[in-house]
Design a protein around this motif. Structure first.
Motif, mmCIF file in Angstrom:
data_model
loop_
_atom_site.group_PDB
_atom_site.id
_atom_site.type_symbol
_atom_site.label_atom_id
_atom_site.label_comp_id
_atom_site.label_asym_id
_atom_site.label_seq_id
_atom_site.Cartn_x
_atom_site.Cartn_y
_atom_site.Cartn_z
ATOM 1 N N ALA A 222 -9.011 -2.443 13.619
ATOM 2 C CA ALA A 222 -8.356 -2.165 12.715
ATOM 3 C C ALA A 222 -8.115 -2.959 11.626
ATOM 4 O O ALA A 222 -8.347 -2.851 10.605
ATOM 5 C CB ALA A 222 -6.823 -1.656 13.002
ATOM 6 N N LEU A 223 -7.805 -4.206 12.079
ATOM 7 C CA LEU A 223 -7.826 -5.479 11.051
ATOM 8 C C LEU A 223 -9.091 -5.641 10.527
ATOM 9 O O LEU A 223 -9.397 -5.887 9.073
ATOM 10 C CB LEU A 223 -7.361 -6.625 12.024
ATOM 11 N N PHE B 147 -12.593 -5.412 5.559
ATOM 12 C CA PHE B 147 -13.946 -4.976 4.719
ATOM 13 C C PHE B 147 -13.538 -3.999 3.812
ATOM 14 O O PHE B 147 -14.111 -3.909 2.724
ATOM 15 C CB PHE B 147 -14.876 -4.632 6.071
ATOM 16 N N ALA B 148 -12.842 -2.972 4.249
ATOM 17 C CA ALA B 148 -12.434 -1.805 3.081
ATOM 18 C C ALA B 148 -11.713 -2.526 1.732
ATOM 19 O O ALA B 148 -11.962 -2.162 0.741
ATOM 20 C CB ALA B 148 -11.434 -0.968 3.816
ATOM 21 N N ALA C 239 1.575 -5.103 10.626
ATOM 22 C CA ALA C 239 0.136 -5.470 9.961
ATOM 23 C C ALA C 239 0.564 -6.341 8.586
ATOM 24 O O ALA C 239 1.447 -5.825 7.888
ATOM 25 C CB ALA C 239 -0.592 -4.530 9.803
ATOM 26 N N TRP C 240 0.037 -7.563 8.505
ATOM 27 C CA TRP C 240 0.363 -8.210 7.247
ATOM 28 C C TRP C 240 -1.144 -8.372 6.686
ATOM 29 O O TRP C 240 -2.152 -8.891 7.346
ATOM 30 C CB TRP C 240 1.104 -9.406 7.446
ATOM 31 N N VAL C 241 -1.129 -8.356 5.060
ATOM 32 C CA VAL C 241 -2.641 -8.738 4.513
ATOM 33 C C VAL C 241 -2.020 -9.634 3.304
ATOM 34 O O VAL C 241 -1.182 -9.142 2.451
ATOM 35 C CB VAL C 241 -3.102 -7.249 4.043
ATOM 36 N N GLY C 242 -2.711 -10.472 3.059
ATOM 37 C CA GLY C 242 -2.440 -11.462 1.665
ATOM 38 C C GLY C 242 -3.431 -12.520 1.794
ATOM 39 O O GLY C 242 -4.244 -12.800 2.602
ATOM 40 N N GLN D 126 -4.589 2.946 11.691
ATOM 41 C CA GLN D 126 -5.936 3.237 12.534
ATOM 42 C C GLN D 126 -5.684 2.666 13.891
ATOM 43 O O GLN D 126 -5.984 3.254 14.918
ATOM 44 C CB GLN D 126 -7.040 2.198 11.637
ATOM 45 N N PHE D 127 -4.676 1.700 14.032
ATOM 46 C CA PHE D 127 -4.385 0.941 15.442
ATOM 47 C C PHE D 127 -3.662 2.158 16.034
ATOM 48 O O PHE D 127 -3.904 2.275 17.453
ATOM 49 C CB PHE D 127 -3.530 -0.203 15.311
ATOM 50 N N MET D 128 -2.702 2.586 15.347
ATOM 51 C CA MET D 128 -1.834 3.726 16.243
ATOM 52 C C MET D 128 -2.575 5.041 16.181
ATOM 53 O O MET D 128 -2.560 5.470 17.810
ATOM 54 C CB MET D 128 -0.380 4.141 15.265
#
Length: 849
Positions: A308-309, A314-315, A734-737, A775-777
């Motif tokens: 998922a990560l 990539f997306a 989930a964290w993104v930065g 996606q993970f869930m």
């Protein structure tokens, strides 16, 4: 004549006897002189071979191995007989006949010494080598050889031949950090020792002579010659037939380096284990004592988290555009290229030599473009294969300009790729796609809210690229992930889920700054008085600010620290209501678990048990448990009243000291828990014109289940994005930065080649971090039955008016059922008409969702 011969014979016998006695005396004296310096060989009875530390998942998959020496200790009966025969034929053919010292070998060594002056090693038996390997140095001196002999005799007295040979085969250094035949089989062939061919066993048997210089990886020609010598000796002693010899001798050298056979890639959690083991046992013991550590990680959930990560990164990277090739090897130079490419096209050999020097990243393979057509391209990979990139794997690559700007969608592959480009490719949907190394970072962690067991943890894109564990080390601003804790505090200070808060612009003059603080909603829409449930589900900023003004900053900070947040990380101003606090993803997941487990603060842990080299458990985790039934049973027991709980609750297995502290009431946790479901499912009735979406509505489309909930989070200028939520027996964040705090995640515009559900406009928690959580869930909840809502004691439901939050006697779309802590439900009717249905209910219609 006869008398003279008898006299001569007597003198000879006397001389020999005297010499023998002198020899025995000399040996005895030598022994008495050396004996005090000899180590006690009794330790061989209990010797512990240095073996590496191994880290496993909860379901027994090897995640990592730590230690300089690779060793797989084997019992004598686990070692194949052909390998034993090969070693004996090469090292000590009379091993089972002598008593530690081989007289024939000693005579042979003496003859060589007298005739050549060289100190030969041919006299060393396997027992003598065991003595040297365990107790002595490798210096070539007479005194060391004497010590070796005395120790060998003592070892033979103490141990059986099989025990001696077992020690030898497990202790010997065989090159490339492999100690013992078990490790050598894995290092050179990637198989267990009993899976080796005769030629491979002979190769390993020949390694003790020169393990570093003549192993089959470093010097295959010399290793093959040595292998054939071993086979020849096996033939000479009759342990193999002529046909077996001929067949094995024809086999090529197939050895190559094999790392530890990792079954589950989870380097960040493995490094956490290594760090804790070193802190607990010390570096030497941790790396050499043969500890087997079983973590709480479940392989299916870890793999789902990693997938998922990666897919989410990539997306994100693809929708922001293609940054171009890494370099160009021939043809026209790139604008930013420092070196001048070659004028001539590179040969296959040149390309392969270049690619083999490039390190791989997760899911990415280096490649060089060979040919470009209008709708496809041919590239060469590091293994010499030529693969085709289809148009579907190229057309995403519009130009990256900035984080907020992208070029136009390409019309042909020639607009994107040029022969000579060194690029990255990955497999996606069964095809090869053009790709690139993500610059953005991410973290993901999932844990069991009932006991804190970490089930999955990914600390970044690629551990080889960066060992910085963002789950445990990166403190990032929470954004709207703070709001559930704010509203939990509000519920303890007079608010309910139907309380109206004004969703209207705020202008606050700051005298010290000479400016006005104008917090804004996202989107910048204001609807007037709005219920708390909707304000949290839609993450309305100005409502959060008005709530903290009502309850007070200090009141909220006191409440937030109950969830495990460090007071030092909580700014003492109103901006905290919008998420200016900075915490790690693990701290955030732990805090959200309180809403999923009925109000208990659990402690995350990742080591379930530790076993020593003999398989004995030397540590078993004793986590604090979130258990409402146990808490209730304990309360009734302490009150001295007769239990009214079901039998299973009365027999709760957890004692008081194993129960986690309950920091908020079960009722408070339930109300926030149910409101977080609205973040995903929204509310109202769309057919009646009252429907509304929560910020995480995309999760409802993918997961299609009502026992999930969560909260999005986006900071100013989208520098940090979050999604944290729960499902049955699981909470995840989930964290993104960017690691560079100053860099914004930006925005994107529509790509005509993008997917139908492509993400556009500004990045946010719902769009940037949410897809990884979704996606993970989706993956881990397959086959998990949906759980129905269980309403705790002390919670009632009442039909309220959507517009005013007051009681309603209507049953149309203008009303809905809402949950309340008993005694806090509104008492005023929205209109004076007689109610058409009971106001208070214990059952809730599906409209609640």
């Amino acid at each position: 004549m006869e008398t003279r011969n008898v006299k001569w014979l007597k003198r000879l016998l006397i001389t020999l006897t005297v010499l023998g006695l002198l020899g025995v005396g000399a040996l005895a004296g030598l022994y008495l002189w050396i004996a005090p310096t000899l180590p006690g060989v009794e330790s061989l009875k209990t010797v512990q071979l240095q073996t590496p530390m191994r880290v496993y998942s909860a379901d027994g998959l090897l995640m990592s191995q730590f230690g300089e020496k690779r060793r797989i200790p084997l019992r004598y009966d686990e070692i194949p007989q052909p390998l034993i025969d090969a070693v004996l034929a090469t090292e000590d053919a009379r091993f089972f006949e002598h008593h530690g010292v081989d007289p024939i070998g000693v005579v042979r060594a003496a003859v060589v010494l007298i005739t050549t002056g060289r100190k030969a090693q041919g006299a060393s038996t396997i027992t003598m080598q065991v003595a040297r390997n365990f107790f002595l140095t490798r210096e070539k001196t007479y005194i060391r050889k004497v010590k070796e002999i005395f120790l060998a005799l003592e070892i033979e007295r103490l141990l059986s031949k099989e025990e001696i040979l077992e020690l030898y085969l497990n202790r010997s250094f065989l090159g490339n950090r492999a100690y013992g035949v078990g490790a050598a089989a894995q290092v050179y062939y990637g198989r267990d020792v009993n899976q080796l061919t005769l030629a491979e066993m002979a190769m390993i048997a020949g390694l003790p002579q020169a393990p570093s210089a003549a192993n089959p990886i470093r010097n295959p020609e010399r290793a093959m010659a040595r292998r054939n010598v071993v086979l020849g000796r096996m033939l000479d002693v009759g342990s193999i037939s002529r046909s077996e010899f001929d067949e094995a001798r024809q086999q090529p050298v197939t050895a190559r380096y094999h790392g530890a056979e990792i079954d589950l890639y989870a380097p960040y959690i493995a490094e956490m284990v290594r760090d804790q083991m070193v802190a607990t046992y010390g570096e030497e013991a941790a790396y050499t004592s043969g500890f087997d550590i079983y973590t709480t990680v479940r392989s299916d959930q870890q793999q789902a988290a990693q997938r998922a990560l990666l897919d989410n990164l990539f997306a994100y990277d693809a929708r922001h555009g293609y940054r171009g090739p890494e370099t160009r090897l021939w043809g026209e130079p790139l604008p930013e290229q420092n070196t001048t490419p070659d004028a001539e096209t590179w040969s296959t050999e040149q390309i392969l030599n270049h690619l083999k020097g490039i390190n791989r990243y997760r899911d990415l393979y280096p490649a060089v473009v060979l040919n470009v057509e209008e709708k496809q391209a041919e590239v060469m990979t590091a293994d010499g294969k030529t693969v085709t990139l289809p148009w579907e794997g190229i057309n995403w690559a519009r130009q990256f300009i900035t984080d907020t700007r992208q070029g136009n969608s390409p019309n042909s592959a020639t607009e994107v790729l040029t022969p000579g480009d060194q690029i990255w490719i990955r497999q996606h949907d069964g095809h090869w796609w053009l790709s690139q190394v993500p610059e953005v970072s991410s973290a993901f962690v999932a844990l069991d809210p009932e006991n804190g067991a970490i089930r999955a943890l990914v600390g970044g894109y690629d551990f080889g690229q960066s060992q910085y564990n963002r789950v445990t080390q990166a403190k990032r601003q929470l954004g709207s992930n703070i709001k559930p804790f704010l509203y939990s505090s509000a519920l303890e200070n007079g608010f309910t889920l139907s309380t109206l808060v004004n969703n209207a612009p705020i202008n606050q003059w700051d005298r010290s700054q000479g400016t006005a603080w104008r917090p804004r909603n996202s989107p910048d829409v204001y609807t007037g008085p709005t219920r708390v449930r909707q304000g949290l589900a839609q993450s309305i900023n100005v409502m959060a600010v008005r709530v903290i003004r009502d309850i007070g900053v200090d009141t909220f900070i006191d409440h937030a620290t109950k969830f495990g947040f460090d007071r030092a990380d909580l700014p003492r101003n109103e901006s905290i209501s919008l998420g200016s606090a900075s915490v790690t993803p693990l701290e955030n997941a732990r805090a959200f678990a309180v809403f999923a487990n009925g109000g208990f603060l659990i402690d995350p842990y990742f080591i379930e048990r530790i076993e020593d080299h003999n398989g004995n458990q030397i540590f078993t985790a004793q986590p604090k448990i979130a258990c409402l039934e146990c808490k209730a049973a304990l309360a009734q027991e302490q009150s001295g009243i007769e239990s009214t709980l079901p039998e299973f609750a009365q027999q709760c297995p957890w004692p008081e000291d194993r129960l986690a502290p309950q920091i908020i009431s079960e009722q408070n946790a339930f109300l926030i828990h149910e409101t977080l479901k609205s973040v995903i499912w929204g509310g109202g009735n769309w057919s009646q014109g009252t429907g509304w979406n929560g910020t995480a509505w995309r999760a409802s489309r993918l997961l299609k289940r009502h026992d999930i909930g969560g909260k999005t989070g986006t900071t100013n200028e989208a520098r940090d994005t979050w999604f944290t939520g729960f499902a049955p027996h699981l909470v995840a964040t989930a964290w993104v930065g960017f690691d560079d705090h100053s860099r914004q995640l930006g925005r994107t515009r529509w790509n005509k080649y993008g997917p139908q559900d492509q993400i556009t406009a500004g990045e946010s928690g719902a769009k940037t971090a949410g897809p990884a959580w979704n996606q993970f869930m989706f993956d881990v909840l397959k086959g998990v039955p949906e759980q129905s809502t269980v309403i705790p004691e002390g919670i009632v439901t009442a039909r309220i008016d959507r517009a005013t939050g007051k009681l309603s006697n209507r049953t149309d779309a203008s009303s809905r059922f809402e949950y309340f802590i008993e005694g806090t439900a509104p008492t005023e009717l929205a209109d004076v008409a007689e109610p058409e249905a009971p106001i208070f209910e214990q059952e809730v219609s599906e409209e609640l969702f």
